[in-house]
Write a protein that holds these residues in place. Structure first.
Motif, PDB file in Angstrom:
ATOM      1  N   GLY A  44     -28.148 -11.588 -12.987  1.00 37.67           N
ATOM      2  CA  GLY A  44     -27.385 -12.621 -12.302  1.00 37.67           C
ATOM      3  C   GLY A  44     -26.476 -13.449 -13.177  1.00 37.67           C
ATOM      4  N   ALA A  45     -26.364 -13.114 -14.453  1.00 36.37           N
ATOM      5  CA  ALA A  45     -25.526 -13.888 -15.367  1.00 36.37           C
ATOM      6  C   ALA A  45     -24.055 -13.901 -14.942  1.00 36.37           C
ATOM      7  CB  ALA A  45     -25.648 -13.334 -16.784  1.00 36.37           C
ATOM      8  N   CYS A  46     -23.630 -12.871 -14.261  1.00 42.97           N
ATOM      9  CA  CYS A  46     -22.229 -12.737 -13.855  1.00 42.97           C
ATOM     10  C   CYS A  46     -21.837 -13.662 -12.708  1.00 42.97           C
ATOM     11  CB  CYS A  46     -21.939 -11.295 -13.457  1.00 42.97           C
ATOM     12  SG  CYS A  46     -23.013 -10.653 -12.146  1.00 42.97           S
ATOM     13  N   VAL A  47     -22.770 -13.994 -11.858  1.00 41.64           N
ATOM     14  CA  VAL A  47     -22.464 -14.738 -10.629  1.00 41.64           C
ATOM     15  C   VAL A  47     -21.739 -16.059 -10.896  1.00 41.64           C
ATOM     16  CG1 VAL A  47     -23.429 -15.809  -8.553  1.00 41.64           C
ATOM     17  CG2 VAL A  47     -24.298 -13.603  -9.346  1.00 41.64           C
ATOM     18  N   PRO A  48     -22.262 -16.940 -11.738  1.00 38.08           N
ATOM     19  CA  PRO A  48     -21.570 -18.222 -11.937  1.00 38.08           C
ATOM     20  C   PRO A  48     -20.256 -18.100 -12.714  1.00 38.08           C
ATOM     21  CG  PRO A  48     -23.477 -18.089 -13.369  1.00 38.08           C
ATOM     22  CD  PRO A  48     -23.534 -16.890 -12.457  1.00 38.08           C
ATOM     23  N   GLU A  49     -20.021 -16.969 -13.334  1.00 38.50           N
ATOM     24  CA  GLU A  49     -18.800 -16.776 -14.121  1.00 38.50           C
ATOM     25  C   GLU A  49     -17.589 -16.406 -13.270  1.00 38.50           C
ATOM     26  OE1 GLU A  49     -18.709 -17.588 -17.356  1.00 38.50           O
ATOM     27  OE2 GLU A  49     -20.813 -18.126 -17.025  1.00 38.50           O
TER      28      GLU A  49
END
Length: 102
Positions: A44-49
């Motif tokens: 999920g690291a990509c979601v807020p980016e």
């Protein structure tokens, strides 16, 4: 479970998300990015980016975007990996405004 890139990415192709991906699961064509469900580790690291909120957990994809689960799986397998941040498309800022993001 995996994450899915939806239509908000079309005509944007912001690549902030790929810079934080620990497994290089993003693939891309000339218009947008896709996530390979076999490579994604569900961190999920990509979601807020993503500046246009194009990435969803597959269990939370809005009903009108559900077809993107299959599209990501099909397209990612035939496209090259995108593992480094690139310049967004020339249409990205206009598209971002159309979508209601800054």
């Amino acid at each position: 479970m995996t994450f899915v890139v939806t239509s908000n990415c079309q005509r944007c192709r912001f690549t902030d998300c790929v810079a934080v991906c620990p497994v290089e699961c993003f693939h891309g064509d000339k218009e947008m990015l896709y996530i390979d469900p076999d490579e994604c580790i569900d961190c999920g690291a990509c979601v807020p980016e993503c500046p246009v909120e194009a990435i969803y957990d597959e269990t939370e994809v809005p009903p009108e975007q559900i077809e993107w689960i299959e599209i990501n799986a099909a397209r990612a397998s035939e496209l090259p990996v995108v593992a480094e941040t690139e310049t967004p498309l020339p249409t990205a800022e206009e598209r971002r405004k159309q979508l209601g993001f800054g």
